[in-house]
Design a protein around this motif. Sequence first.
Motif, mmCIF file in Angstrom:
data_model
loop_
_atom_site.group_PDB
_atom_site.id
_atom_site.type_symbol
_atom_site.label_atom_id
_atom_site.label_comp_id
_atom_site.label_asym_id
_atom_site.label_seq_id
_atom_site.Cartn_x
_atom_site.Cartn_y
_atom_site.Cartn_z
ATOM 1 N N PRO A 95 0.805 -1.236 0.000
ATOM 2 C CA PRO A 95 0.000 0.000 0.000
ATOM 3 C C PRO A 95 0.834 1.280 0.000
ATOM 4 O O PRO A 95 0.499 2.256 -0.666
ATOM 5 N N GLU A 96 1.935 1.279 0.766
ATOM 6 C CA GLU A 96 2.780 2.476 0.828
ATOM 7 C C GLU A 96 3.433 2.756 -0.521
ATOM 8 O O GLU A 96 3.520 3.907 -0.963
ATOM 9 N N LYS A 97 3.877 1.700 -1.190
ATOM 10 C CA LYS A 97 4.478 1.881 -2.510
ATOM 11 C C LYS A 97 3.424 2.349 -3.518
ATOM 12 O O LYS A 97 3.720 3.143 -4.417
ATOM 13 N N LYS A 98 2.210 1.862 -3.380
ATOM 14 C CA LYS A 98 1.117 2.305 -4.258
ATOM 15 C C LYS A 98 0.921 3.819 -4.111
ATOM 16 O O LYS A 98 0.772 4.542 -5.100
ATOM 17 N N ARG A 99 0.925 4.289 -2.856
ATOM 18 C CA ARG A 99 0.735 5.728 -2.609
ATOM 19 C C ARG A 99 1.845 6.549 -3.257
ATOM 20 O O ARG A 99 1.592 7.604 -3.842
ATOM 21 N N LYS A 100 3.067 6.085 -3.134
ATOM 22 C CA LYS A 100 4.199 6.831 -3.690
ATOM 23 C C LYS A 100 4.189 6.805 -5.220
ATOM 24 O O LYS A 100 4.541 7.799 -5.866
ATOM 25 N N ILE A 101 3.792 5.689 -5.804
ATOM 26 C CA ILE A 101 3.691 5.603 -7.269
ATOM 27 C C ILE A 101 2.645 6.586 -7.779
ATOM 28 O O ILE A 101 2.876 7.322 -8.746
ATOM 29 N N VAL A 102 1.499 6.619 -7.113
ATOM 30 C CA VAL A 102 0.432 7.537 -7.526
ATOM 31 C C VAL A 102 0.870 8.988 -7.335
ATOM 32 O O VAL A 102 0.629 9.843 -8.196
ATOM 33 N N GLY A 103 1.539 9.291 -6.213
ATOM 34 C CA GLY A 103 2.020 10.651 -5.967
ATOM 35 C C GLY A 103 2.987 11.103 -7.041
ATOM 36 O O GLY A 103 2.904 12.238 -7.540
ATOM 37 N N GLU A 104 3.893 10.237 -7.415
ATOM 38 C CA GLU A 104 4.865 10.546 -8.469
ATOM 39 C C GLU A 104 4.180 10.809 -9.801
ATOM 40 O O GLU A 104 4.469 11.780 -10.504
ATOM 41 N N ARG A 105 3.248 9.929 -10.168
ATOM 42 C CA ARG A 105 2.556 10.072 -11.456
ATOM 43 C C ARG A 105 1.733 11.363 -11.490
ATOM 44 O O ARG A 105 1.686 12.051 -12.514
#
Length: 216
Positions: A95-105
């Motif tokens: 979940p944490e990596k999902k949040r960071k991927i979305v934030g970056e995109r």
Amino acid sequence: MVNTEKFITEAIRRIQEESKGEKVVIALSGGVDSSVCAELASRAIGERLIPIYVDTGLMRKGETERITEIFGHLGLKVVNAADEFLDALEGESDPEKKRKIVGERFIRVFEREATATGAQYLLQGTIYPDCIESEGGIKSHHNVGGLPLTMQFSGVIEPLRDLYKDEVRAVAEALGLPREIAHRMPFPGPGLSVRVVGKVTREAIEVVREANAIIE
């Protein structure tokens, strides 16, 4: 509790001051936080505001159509970036990596739009609990802890950063926003990706989208 009249006056002044006469892009999701920001910024800087709704492919059922209907009067631009987000998230289960991927995109999409429109600033609906949770290590919000370290913007404007959710709702009512916006149920910034238990796939997103619609 926030003094809504005083807050609105001060927020408009701050947006005018911090934008320094430049164009500003706002990430308008249709949630109460970004909707309040959009209304404040529209009053503050008028046509220098460029509201953008990013369809990440992670939205609730029918959400893109409804947001377009409600905010069309602001000249809302809809960016379809579903493939970009889903490709970046494919197979990710943390979940944490999902949040960071979305934030970056999110930032990369807005950087492209800012370049195309000449905007220098990004306006976000960050509120105080977002900061508490991100800085306290509870979870990274895509608009705080999920932000990339380098961005092309001259600055980020966050007029709601000191408010709690109930205070934002009070400001929304004072601004005359529709009740469905002012009292809208919170929805995670990374969208349905964090409601998928396990790996993100296009099929899993569709299943969760339908389940969410049934529950709501």
